[in-house]
Design an enzyme around this catalytic site. Structure first.
Site, PDB file in Angstrom:
ATOM      1  N   GLY A   9       0.855  -1.192   0.000  1.00 58.28           N
ATOM      2  CA  GLY A   9       0.000   0.000   0.000  1.00 58.28           C
ATOM      3  C   GLY A   9       0.878   1.225   0.000  1.00 58.28           C
ATOM      4  O   GLY A   9       2.108   1.118  -0.080  1.00 58.28           O
ATOM      5  N   THR A  10       0.246   2.364   0.107  1.00 56.56           N
ATOM      6  CA  THR A  10       1.018   3.612   0.194  1.00 56.56           C
ATOM      7  C   THR A  10       1.610   3.729   1.593  1.00 56.56           C
ATOM      8  O   THR A  10       1.318   2.912   2.480  1.00 56.56           O
ATOM      9  CB  THR A  10       0.108   4.838  -0.012  1.00 56.56           C
ATOM     10  OG1 THR A  10      -0.902   4.806   1.005  1.00 56.56           O
ATOM     11  CG2 THR A  10      -0.520   4.858  -1.388  1.00 56.56           C
ATOM     12  N   GLY A  14      -1.304   1.741   7.234  1.00 57.34           N
ATOM     13  CA  GLY A  14      -1.509   0.770   8.309  1.00 57.34           C
ATOM     14  C   GLY A  14      -0.744  -0.529   8.165  1.00 57.34           C
ATOM     15  O   GLY A  14      -1.052  -1.511   8.846  1.00 57.34           O
ATOM     16  N   ASP A  86       9.086  -6.174   7.703  1.00 56.68           N
ATOM     17  CA  ASP A  86       8.492  -4.852   7.487  1.00 56.68           C
ATOM     18  C   ASP A  86       9.478  -3.989   6.686  1.00 56.68           C
ATOM     19  O   ASP A  86      10.669  -4.292   6.643  1.00 56.68           O
ATOM     20  CB  ASP A  86       8.168  -4.187   8.832  1.00 56.68           C
ATOM     21  CG  ASP A  86       7.159  -3.040   8.669  1.00 56.68           C
ATOM     22  OD1 ASP A  86       6.373  -3.066   7.694  1.00 56.68           O
ATOM     23  OD2 ASP A  86       7.163  -2.109   9.499  1.00 56.68           O
ATOM     24  N   GLU A  87       8.952  -2.925   6.090  1.00 50.79           N
ATOM     25  CA  GLU A  87       9.758  -2.052   5.221  1.00 50.79           C
ATOM     26  C   GLU A  87      10.460  -2.910   4.159  1.00 50.79           C
ATOM     27  O   GLU A  87      11.637  -2.698   3.823  1.00 50.79           O
ATOM     28  CB  GLU A  87      10.778  -1.227   6.024  1.00 50.79           C
ATOM     29  CG  GLU A  87      10.199  -0.418   7.179  1.00 50.79           C
ATOM     30  CD  GLU A  87       9.299   0.752   6.763  1.00 50.79           C
ATOM     31  OE1 GLU A  87       9.184   1.032   5.548  1.00 50.79           O
ATOM     32  OE2 GLU A  87       8.691   1.371   7.651  1.00 50.79           O
ATOM     33  N   ALA A  88       9.715  -3.866   3.622  1.00 48.64           N
ATOM     34  CA  ALA A  88      10.301  -4.855   2.704  1.00 48.64           C
ATOM     35  C   ALA A  88      10.748  -4.226   1.389  1.00 48.64           C
ATOM     36  O   ALA A  88      11.554  -4.818   0.664  1.00 48.64           O
ATOM     37  CB  ALA A  88       9.300  -5.977   2.445  1.00 48.64           C
ATOM     38  N   GLN A  89      10.251  -3.009   1.103  1.00 48.52           N
ATOM     39  CA  GLN A  89      10.711  -2.337  -0.117  1.00 48.52           C
ATOM     40  C   GLN A  89      12.211  -2.078  -0.085  1.00 48.52           C
ATOM     41  O   GLN A  89      12.854  -1.910  -1.118  1.00 48.52           O
ATOM     42  CB  GLN A  89       9.943  -1.021  -0.345  1.00 48.52           C
ATOM     43  CG  GLN A  89      10.285   0.136   0.592  1.00 48.52           C
ATOM     44  CD  GLN A  89       9.502   0.102   1.902  1.00 48.52           C
ATOM     45  OE1 GLN A  89       8.783  -0.841   2.155  1.00 48.52           O
ATOM     46  NE2 GLN A  89       9.633   1.135   2.732  1.00 48.52           N
TER      47      GLN A  89
HETATM   48  N1  LIG Z   1      -4.155   9.433  16.032  1.00 52.36           N
HETATM   49  C1  LIG Z   1      -4.607   8.395  15.324  1.00 52.36           C
HETATM   50  N2  LIG Z   1      -5.809   7.859  15.580  1.00 52.36           N
HETATM   51  C2  LIG Z   1      -6.265   6.799  14.886  1.00 52.36           C
HETATM   52  N3  LIG Z   1      -5.580   6.217  13.898  1.00 52.36           N
HETATM   53  C3  LIG Z   1      -4.398   6.704  13.599  1.00 52.36           C
HETATM   54  C4  LIG Z   1      -3.827   7.816  14.282  1.00 52.36           C
HETATM   55  N4  LIG Z   1      -2.607   8.068  13.751  1.00 52.36           N
HETATM   56  C5  LIG Z   1      -2.439   7.144  12.764  1.00 52.36           C
HETATM   57  N5  LIG Z   1      -3.506   6.338  12.676  1.00 52.36           N
HETATM   58  C6  LIG Z   1      -3.727   5.214  11.747  1.00 52.36           C
HETATM   59  O1  LIG Z   1      -2.494   4.594  11.535  1.00 52.36           O
HETATM   60  C7  LIG Z   1      -2.297   4.431  10.128  1.00 52.36           C
HETATM   61  C8  LIG Z   1      -0.820   4.407   9.875  1.00 52.36           C
HETATM   62  O2  LIG Z   1      -0.350   3.205  10.419  1.00 52.36           O
HETATM   63  P1  LIG Z   1       1.132   2.661  10.158  1.00 52.36           P
HETATM   64  O3  LIG Z   1       1.068   1.223  10.535  1.00 52.36           O
HETATM   65  O4  LIG Z   1       2.123   3.509  10.837  1.00 52.36           O
HETATM   66  O5  LIG Z   1       1.223   2.851   8.563  1.00 52.36           O
HETATM   67  P2  LIG Z   1       2.269   2.325   7.485  1.00 52.36           P
HETATM   68  O6  LIG Z   1       3.140   1.286   8.132  1.00 52.36           O
HETATM   69  O7  LIG Z   1       1.420   1.776   6.367  1.00 52.36           O
HETATM   70  O8  LIG Z   1       3.020   3.532   7.033  1.00 52.36           O
HETATM   71  C9  LIG Z   1      -3.048   5.594   9.507  1.00 52.36           C
HETATM   72  O9  LIG Z   1      -3.482   5.315   8.208  1.00 52.36           O
HETATM   73  C10 LIG Z   1      -4.263   5.702  10.421  1.00 52.36           C
HETATM   74  O10 LIG Z   1      -5.272   4.814   9.996  1.00 52.36           O
HETATM   75  C1  LIG Z   2       7.994   7.098  -1.127  1.00 50.86           C
HETATM   76  C2  LIG Z   2       9.323   6.823  -0.500  1.00 50.86           C
HETATM   77  C3  LIG Z   2       9.405   6.491   0.839  1.00 50.86           C
HETATM   78  N1  LIG Z   2      10.604   6.257   1.395  1.00 50.86           N
HETATM   79  C4  LIG Z   2      10.684   5.918   2.826  1.00 50.86           C
HETATM   80  C5  LIG Z   2       9.988   6.856   3.755  1.00 50.86           C
HETATM   81  C6  LIG Z   2       9.690   5.966   4.960  1.00 50.86           C
HETATM   82  O1  LIG Z   2      10.845   5.961   5.799  1.00 50.86           O
HETATM   83  C7  LIG Z   2       9.482   4.595   4.329  1.00 50.86           C
HETATM   84  C8  LIG Z   2       8.024   4.200   4.233  1.00 50.86           C
HETATM   85  O2  LIG Z   2       7.551   3.919   5.519  1.00 50.86           O
HETATM   86  P1  LIG Z   2       5.984   3.685   5.849  1.00 50.86           P
HETATM   87  O3  LIG Z   2       6.038   2.911   7.135  1.00 50.86           O
HETATM   88  O4  LIG Z   2       5.390   2.905   4.723  1.00 50.86           O
HETATM   89  O5  LIG Z   2       5.359   5.023   6.003  1.00 50.86           O
HETATM   90  O6  LIG Z   2      10.025   4.680   3.019  1.00 50.86           O
HETATM   91  C9  LIG Z   2      11.756   6.301   0.649  1.00 50.86           C
HETATM   92  O7  LIG Z   2      12.868   6.042   1.151  1.00 50.86           O
HETATM   93  N2  LIG Z   2      11.684   6.635  -0.675  1.00 50.86           N
HETATM   94  C10 LIG Z   2      10.513   6.901  -1.270  1.00 50.86           C
HETATM   95  O8  LIG Z   2      10.501   7.207  -2.491  1.00 50.86           O
END
Ligand SMILES: Nc1ncnc2c1ncn2[C@@H]1O[C@H](COP(=O)(O)OP(=O)(O)O)[C@@H](O)[C@H]1O
Ligand SMILES: Cc1cn([C@H]2C[C@H](O)[C@@H](COP(=O)(O)O)O2)c(=O)[nH]c1=O
Length: 216
Positions: A9-10, A14, A86-89
């Site tokens: 996902g983006t 989550g 996690d952060e598998a990219q």
């Molecule tokens: N204060 C908050 N209250 C409720 N949900 C939150 C809050 N802050 C972040 N989130 C939820 O957490 C999600 C981000 O979760 P995270 O696991 O850190 O994302 P990712 O790993 O995909 O970058 C947001 O899309 C939102 O749904």
């Molecule tokens: C788009 C993009 C992202 N990144 C980095 C920024 C964050 O540290 C991670 C993504 O973490 P998340 O838990 O999914 O929010 O990736 C990057 O290095 N380069 C990029 O182009």
């Protein structure tokens, strides 16, 4: 059947939260997990979610062989029922191949979490390999939203709120950064193509060019 699953996902949709939930549910039933991460914002050896949860993880190094690491762990009497990455990219394609081998040769489930594309909407090499090898690619159900309200499908890198298209592929960072800092913003494709972030859209809306002309 053990599986290699890519939860993608983006940013901010989550993924890490789901990784922590999978870890919690399985460890609560007595299963043992191996958790890998790389470049988490919370620091080396951490898997963190924006909801505030964090757990320890193995920080993956550049040339680390993940299959060998797991076999070593098992041969020293350790137990592994599932693997979370996690952060598998940020993993190298060869490390994704090693994770696939963990599934096929060791019969262990591997759950990988990551963003698919970078700020230029190009595939990360690790994510590309995951799309090529995964048994399943799951798109997260919680939609991150663009400022316009549409589903966000792309990641923009911003400086001072403006989208940039030059720079290194990997720059660790977060959404909602303070003005002037390098940050990220999730956008729909339309606004990613037009390089229109929340800040530039707001500025355009306030520009005198687009203010209604007074009839007086
Ligand atoms: N204060 C908050 N209250 C409720 N949900 C939150 C809050 N802050 C972040 N989130 C939820 O957490 C999600 C981000 O979760 P995270 O696991 O850190 O994302 P990712 O790993 O995909 O970058 C947001 O899309 C939102 O749904
Ligand atoms: C788009 C993009 C992202 N990144 C980095 C920024 C964050 O540290 C991670 C993504 O973490 P998340 O838990 O999914 O929010 O990736 C990057 O290095 N380069 C990029 O182009």
């Amino acid at each position: 059947m053990p599986e290699l699953v890519f939860f993608s996902g983006t940013m901010d949709c989550g993924k890490s939260t789901l990784a922590l939930q999978i870890e919690h549910n399985r460890s609560a039933r007595g299963l043992a997990g191996m958790i890998f991460t790389r470049n988490d914002r919370a620091g080396a050896g951490k898997l963190s979610s924006r909801l505030g949860l964090v757990t320890d993880a193995v920080e993956v190094a550049d040339a680390q062989d993940l299959y060998v690491y797991i076999v070593d762990h098992l041969s020293q009497g350790g137990r592994i029922d599932y693997v979370i990455a996690d952060e598998a990219q940020f993993l190298a394609p060869v490390q994704i191949d090693q994770l696939a081998r963990v599934v096929d040769d060791l019969g262990v489930d591997v759950f990988a979490f990551g963003i698919t594309t970078d700020f230029r909407s190009k595939l990360f090499p690790g994510s590309q390999r995951l799309v090529e090898l995964a048994d399943r690619v799951e798109v997260l159900q919680v939609e991150a939203l663009c400022w316009c309200g549409a589903r966000a499908t792309h990641n923009a890198r911003t400086v001072g709120g403006e989208m940039v298209v030059e720079g290194a592929q990997v720059v660790v960072g977060d959404v909602n950064q303070a003005a002037g800092e390098v940050g990220y913003e999730v956008l729909c494709r339309r606004h990613h193509r037009r390089r229109m972030t929340a800040a530039t859209a707001r500025a355009a809306a306030l520009s005198p060019d687009v203010l209604p002309v007074s009839s007086s």
